[in-house]
Design an enzyme around this catalytic site. Structure first.
Site, PDB file in Angstrom:
ATOM      1  N   CYS A  10       7.155  -4.080   4.536  1.00 12.60           N
ATOM      2  CA  CYS A  10       7.791  -5.303   4.403  1.00 12.60           C
ATOM      3  C   CYS A  10       6.795  -6.363   3.972  1.00 12.60           C
ATOM      4  CB  CYS A  10       8.780  -5.584   5.419  1.00 12.60           C
ATOM      5  SG  CYS A  10       9.939  -4.471   5.964  1.00 12.60           S
ATOM      6  N   ARG A  61       4.175  -3.365  -0.295  1.00 15.56           N
ATOM      7  CA  ARG A  61       4.499  -3.145   1.208  1.00 15.56           C
ATOM      8  C   ARG A  61       6.195  -2.876   1.491  1.00 15.56           C
ATOM      9  NH1 ARG A  61       0.781  -6.511   4.181  1.00 15.56           N
ATOM     10  NH2 ARG A  61       2.099  -5.955   6.162  1.00 15.56           N
ATOM     11  N   TRP A  64      11.131  -2.567   3.436  1.00 13.44           N
ATOM     12  CA  TRP A  64      11.227  -1.145   3.591  1.00 13.44           C
ATOM     13  C   TRP A  64      12.043  -0.761   4.816  1.00 13.44           C
ATOM     14  CZ3 TRP A  64       9.538   2.319   7.228  1.00 13.44           C
ATOM     15  CH2 TRP A  64       9.558   3.644   6.902  1.00 13.44           C
ATOM     16  N   ASN A  80       9.272  -8.469   9.935  1.00  8.88           N
ATOM     17  CA  ASN A  80       8.508  -7.149   9.634  1.00  8.88           C
ATOM     18  C   ASN A  80       8.385  -6.517  10.642  1.00  8.88           C
ATOM     19  OD1 ASN A  80       6.925  -5.316   8.647  1.00  8.88           O
ATOM     20  ND2 ASN A  80       5.167  -6.683   8.350  1.00  8.88           N
ATOM     21  N   GLY A  81       8.560  -5.268  10.658  1.00  8.28           N
ATOM     22  CA  GLY A  81       8.517  -4.449  11.997  1.00  8.28           C
ATOM     23  C   GLY A  81       9.714  -4.046  12.573  1.00  8.28           C
ATOM     24  N   GLU A 141      -5.100  16.708   1.941  1.00  6.87           N
ATOM     25  CA  GLU A 141      -5.081  15.492   1.320  1.00  6.87           C
ATOM     26  C   GLU A 141      -4.547  15.753  -0.057  1.00  6.87           C
ATOM     27  OE1 GLU A 141      -4.744  12.681   0.976  1.00  6.87           O
ATOM     28  OE2 GLU A 141      -5.328  11.813  -0.784  1.00  6.87           O
ATOM     29  N   LYS A 198      -1.181  13.938  -1.825  1.00  6.84           N
ATOM     30  CA  LYS A 198      -0.943  13.313  -3.351  1.00  6.84           C
ATOM     31  C   LYS A 198       0.171  14.055  -4.158  1.00  6.84           C
ATOM     32  CE  LYS A 198      -2.657  10.446  -2.771  1.00  6.84           C
ATOM     33  NZ  LYS A 198      -3.329  10.245  -1.524  1.00  6.84           N
ATOM     34  N   GLU A 229       3.621  13.105  -2.474  1.00  2.00           N
ATOM     35  CA  GLU A 229       4.472  11.825  -2.481  1.00  2.00           C
ATOM     36  C   GLU A 229       4.619  11.343  -3.972  1.00  2.00           C
ATOM     37  OE1 GLU A 229       1.725   8.921  -0.651  1.00  2.00           O
ATOM     38  OE2 GLU A 229      -0.106   9.805  -1.334  1.00  2.00           O
ATOM     39  N   HIS A 264      -2.635  34.140   8.086  1.00  2.00           N
ATOM     40  CA  HIS A 264      -1.863  33.850   9.555  1.00  2.00           C
ATOM     41  C   HIS A 264      -0.456  33.146   9.283  1.00  2.00           C
ATOM     42  CE1 HIS A 264      -5.542  34.798  11.636  1.00  2.00           C
ATOM     43  NE2 HIS A 264      -6.181  33.925  10.863  1.00  2.00           N
ATOM     44  N   LYS A 296       3.310   1.001   1.057  1.00  2.00           N
ATOM     45  CA  LYS A 296       1.791   1.079   1.046  1.00  2.00           C
ATOM     46  C   LYS A 296       1.166   0.595   2.353  1.00  2.00           C
ATOM     47  CE  LYS A 296      -2.177   1.186  -1.153  1.00  2.00           C
ATOM     48  NZ  LYS A 296      -2.658   2.467  -1.393  1.00  2.00           N
TER      49      LYS A 296
HETATM   50  C1  F6R Z   1      -1.237   8.270   0.980  1.00  2.00           C
HETATM   51  C2  F6R Z   1      -1.532   7.249   1.570  1.00  2.00           C
HETATM   52  C3  F6R Z   1      -1.263   6.987   3.035  1.00  2.00           C
HETATM   53  C4  F6R Z   1      -2.106   6.035   3.932  1.00  2.00           C
HETATM   54  C5  F6R Z   1      -1.966   5.779   5.383  1.00  2.00           C
HETATM   55  C6  F6R Z   1      -3.080   4.825   6.007  1.00  2.00           C
HETATM   56  O1  F6R Z   1      -1.527   8.154  -0.288  1.00  2.00           O
HETATM   57  O2  F6R Z   1      -2.009   6.194   0.977  1.00  2.00           O
HETATM   58  O3  F6R Z   1      -1.227   8.291   3.892  1.00  2.00           O
HETATM   59  O4  F6R Z   1      -3.589   6.615   3.657  1.00  2.00           O
HETATM   60  O5  F6R Z   1      -0.721   5.030   5.197  1.00  2.00           O
HETATM   61  O6  F6R Z   1      -3.063   3.607   5.335  1.00  2.00           O
HETATM   62  P1  F6R Z   1      -4.284   2.901   5.385  1.00  2.00           P
HETATM   63  O7  F6R Z   1      -5.319   3.471   4.687  1.00  2.00           O
HETATM   64  O8  F6R Z   1      -4.085   1.360   4.798  1.00  2.00           O
HETATM   65  O9  F6R Z   1      -4.515   2.788   6.921  1.00  2.00           O
END
Ligand code: F6R
Length: 601
Positions: free
Chosen positions: A2, A29, A78, A104-105, A479, A483, A486, A502, A596
């Protein structure tokens, strides 16, 4: 999660359009809906709310609807409480329409607070937790409290991390309250004041800020008794708090798409430069940090999501390069380690945004034990920067796409550099990483991207993709799966090559795609054997490796980067994830259900 933007200037104009412009900068956000409330010249609040991204909203349409008044506040959402709908988009009003609120929150005790209001016959227009704030302020004021007193009274009762801003149409006052989620005041020219969840919301207009700390509120006046600067108060005690104006020395990087179709591919390509930028640090500062790592009694590297995977890679890097045992931990689980933390513990907190709530909570835990905090962050002026004892900037420039790419490789680069420095081999580490940066520059050419695009075509209709890695490339396999999930919404699963037998091997059938992240290190032979095991069961093997191998059905060549292999191995998967998303008709910049900056738990 947000984004909040507020703009006001006594006697000014154009507030709704300025708020819209700021919100567009914060779209990363949250982007399921948005809204703006503006004060008109007669002192009434008009509200506009829409479902969808704010990116496409037109300033002229907003001004037509909301006028061109001097005070406005907006929100890009969000969703947490209440579905994605116009009625749940912020701002929210009280029963009388005098008070507007953005938030926000999460208000963890909102049900209990709401039931009191319902019993007292308040009318609710949304299913959000936010709306209760407007009604409580209304109620306090109807009992004779000032706007400030009523806002403070409800702020004191909230549990959970949040931040909110309330606007009182009668007095023309705005109150911004910070209770664990970020909020910052900007001081513009000629009496202009801004409030935003992050500095990007107003950096175009001013770099002068006043920080609202946790459990504090800022009172901004735009009415008859307008003050040039906001007044700050402690939420618990009501006592006045003195603040300084701080000039943020942070240049805006190019925030457009620079000719690319999406931020994601632009940011992937920027890795031609960002690896070298990340390690462009002062040697003496790096050596000091390395000394602290060496002498700490217990080092924890902590992050969330993708940053959390970089932390696990960090654990391997410190072991391989510096022979130093460090623990990696997922931020949301870090509380369980509290019994092992002392004054001699060092926490290395890794984050792009510097605002991830789980990591801020983890930092609180470490600080409560007197441990020292070293942060690796990308956003200057972020909460983490301010609560840490020391910090390094990742220098990756603004990362707008929700899926992290260039910040991830910047984190890996800096962790590698710190590992080398801890081993007393800083120069060697720098040489390796600069060489890697050059190799990545060469690798990111149109022919390479086309080869990956062809692979994406082949994989676009798959239901599952498996990714395996060993050693430092094991967290990179995880990781890679993040990617792919998402951006393409294809189910992807990343795990250590040795874990295949396993469980996961039961899922491999004819044509199951399996990406093998191979490094030219001690794990190579076993990785190839693991790939063989998948192939023997019908799997289709995509090798990401410096050298081709007969087991690979499709080879994506990467440079032989030695200890920097996680950096080069993840990049082709980032490109693959991008093209899969595009081919599947998904906007790769804005994955569904995600945001984000994750500021809720
Ligand atoms: C996935 C992604 C998230 C962030 C996570 C932490 O591509 O970007 O998993 O890595 O939300 O965010 P930061 O790095 O801002 O603490």
């Amino acid at each position: 999660m947000c984004g909040i933007v507020v703009y006001g200037r006594r006697g000014g104009s154009g507030a709704p359009a300025l708020v819209l412009e700021g919100l567009k900068k914060l779209e990363y956000r949250g982007y399921d809906s948005w809204g703006i409330a503006a004060l008109d010249r007669k002192g009434r609040i008009s509200v506009m709310r829409r479902v969808g991204k704010i990116g496409g909203a037109n300033a002229a349409a907003v001004s037509r609807r909301l006028g061109s008044g001097s005070v406005a506040m907006g929100h890009t959402r969000w969703a947490t409480h209440g579905g994605i709908s116009e009625r749940n988009a912020h701002p929210h009003l009280d029963c009388t329409g005098r008070i507007a609120v953005v938030h926000n929150g999460i208000i963890e005790n909102y049900q209990e607070l709401k039931s009191g209001l319902l019993a007292r016959k308040h009318r609710f227009s949304s299913e959000t937790d936010t709306e209760i704030l407007a009604h409580y302020i209304e109620e306090g004021m109807s009992r004779g409290q000032s706007f400030q007193q009523a806002t403070r009274s409800i702020a004191k009762r909230l549990s959970g991390r949040s931040a909110f801003v309330a606007l009182d149409s009668k007095s023309g006052q705005v109150i911004a309250v910070r209770l664990g989620a970020p909020l910052i005041v900007g001081i513009g020219k000629g009496g202009e004041l801004f409030v935003s969840s992050d500095i990007n919301g107003f950096l175009e207009h001013t770099n002068k800020v006043m920080y609202i700390d946790d459990n504090q509120m800022a009172l901004l006046s735009f009415g008859k008794r307008a003050a040039r600067l906001p007044a700050f108060f402690n939420v618990s005690t009501g006592a006045r708090v003195r603040k300084r104006i701080v000039a943020i020395d942070w240049k805006r990087s190019d925030e457009g798409k620079s000719g690319y179709d999406h931020f994601l591919i632009k940011e992937i390509m920027e890795q031609k430069h960002t690896i070298a930028q990340a390690i462009n640090q002062d040697d003496a500062t790096v050596r000091r940090a390395a000394n602290r790592i060496r002498n700490a009694f217990g080092v924890f590297i902590v992050g969330a999501g993708t940053a959390g995977r970089a932390c696990v890679a960090g654990e391997y890097l410190f072991s391989n390069i510096a022979k130093k045992h460090v623990n990696s931990a997922v931020a949301s689980e870090f509380g369980h380690y509290k019994h092992y933390l002392t004054k001699r513990t060092l926490m290395i907190a890794v984050s792009q945004s510097g605002e991830t709530v789980d990591l801020l909570d983890a930092i609180d835990v470490a600080k409560s034990k007197g441990s020292r905090i070293l942060s690796l962050i990308n956003v200057f002026g972020s909460t983490m920067m301010r609560v840490s004892d020391d910090f390094f900037m990742l220098n990756a420039g603004a990362e707008k796409a929700v899926a992290s790419t260039k910040a991830t490789t910047a984190q890996l680069s800096l962790l590698t550099l710190l590992a080398y420095a801890t081993a007393g081999r800083l120069k060697e580490g720098k040489r390796l990483l600069l060489n890697t940066a050059e190799q990545v520059n060469d690798m990111l050419n149109p022919r390479y991207e086309e080869r990956i695009r062809r692979l994406a075509k082949r994989l676009r209709s798959q239901r599952d993709i498996f990714v395996i890695g060993r050693g430092v490339n094991y967290p990179m396999a995880e990781e890679a799966a993040i990617k792919l999930q998402e951006t393409s919404y294809i189910h992807a699963h990343g795990f250590a090559g040795g874990e295949l037998k396993h469980g996961p091997l039961a899922l491999i059938g004819k044509g199951s795609p399996c990406i093998a992240l191979v490094a030219n290190d001690g794990s190579k032979r076993e990785m190839i054997s693991n790939a063989m095991e998948v192939k023997a069961r019908g799997g289709y093997i995509i090798g990401v490796a410096p050298e081709n191998n007969e087991v690979f059905d499709y080879w994506l060549r990467v440079p032989d980067a030695g200890e920097a292999s996680p950096i080069v191995n993840i990049i082709p998967v980032q490109i693959l994830a991008y093209h899969l998303a595009v081919m599947r008709g998904i906007n790769p910049d804005y994955p569904r259900n995600l945001a984000k900056s994750v500021t809720v738990k």
